[in-house]
Design a protein around this motif. Sequence first.
Motif, mmCIF file in Angstrom:
data_model
loop_
_atom_site.group_PDB
_atom_site.id
_atom_site.type_symbol
_atom_site.label_atom_id
_atom_site.label_comp_id
_atom_site.label_asym_id
_atom_site.label_seq_id
_atom_site.Cartn_x
_atom_site.Cartn_y
_atom_site.Cartn_z
ATOM 1 N N ASP A 67 89.771 26.406 43.708
ATOM 2 C CA ASP A 67 90.638 26.636 42.551
ATOM 3 C C ASP A 67 90.562 28.131 42.215
ATOM 4 O O ASP A 67 90.111 28.928 43.030
ATOM 5 N N THR A 127 88.628 29.787 40.166
ATOM 6 C CA THR A 127 87.376 30.148 39.494
ATOM 7 C C THR A 127 87.132 31.651 39.560
ATOM 8 O O THR A 127 86.789 32.285 38.552
ATOM 9 N N ASN A 149 84.391 25.450 41.731
ATOM 10 C CA ASN A 149 85.509 24.761 41.072
ATOM 11 C C ASN A 149 85.264 24.583 39.574
ATOM 12 O O ASN A 149 85.396 23.499 39.028
ATOM 13 N N SER A 161 84.912 27.937 46.080
ATOM 14 C CA SER A 161 85.824 27.157 45.238
ATOM 15 C C SER A 161 87.222 27.113 45.841
ATOM 16 O O SER A 161 87.666 28.071 46.487
#
Length: 290
Positions: A48, A50, A18, A46
Amino acid sequence: MSFLSLSIKLSVVLPAKNEAATVGIVVAAIKALHSTAQIIVVNDGSNDNTADIATQAGADVITHPYSKGNGAAIKSGARAATGDVIVFMDADGQHNPEDIADLLAELEQGYDLVVGARQAGSQANLGRGMANGFYNKLATYMTGHQVGDLTSGFRAVRAEKFREFLYLLPNGFSYPTTSTMAFFRAGYSVKYVPIHAAPREGKSHIKPLKDGMRFLLIIFKIGTLYSPLKLFTPAAALFFLMGIGWYGYTFTVMNRFTNMSALMLTSGFMLFMMGLISEQITALMYKNEK
């Protein structure tokens, strides 16, 4: 003559969970300074983007389907690295890519592992700073060498030597401790270079309450990875002296040998034997089977 002018291939490994806000910036900064280096971002589960940002920035991305831990990310990156030298650093912006050159310059002088030692003001908080200071003093005592920053994750290492110890590395956050003590134990040369670590961007993945026991576990890991006898002998001597002292007191006052004296003397003997056996096991762990 620079280190990279010697036709040494460089790989840079960044474990990331993240870190979408910073990973692209870090990768771009590394590429600007070391255009021929292989940059590997290990996306440790992660949730997100990334991985997408790291790919767009030009990094090779390895993705774990779920979070396995910082140490597991380091191992994945080390296995995928094609360079003769691997630089490990954080993807959260704490480490300055310009400091890579200083670490590589020390490797050029013949060192096998070079660690960026965080200076005053670089620790996340007072508690962690005190804990790391204690680790450094304990590791210095155990190894007989000055240890500047045992837990720093910013380091440059000769790849073939680092891979010798992959089986020892934990999947969690204590891989720097384990790898450093393993290098000392194997007789490899370790150097510390002063650096300043910036405050990390975003939220730390370390949970103070959950990771509180790490303090004691790392202390024992330092001992068992280097010389268990150095850790167990002082404790054994303390129990033995307490047992002798208590026996002297009870013999003088009551003219008898008490169970407490026997317990402390036995405990001292058992601790010493545990240290001796652990020392032999540790020696076998580092036995060269090549």
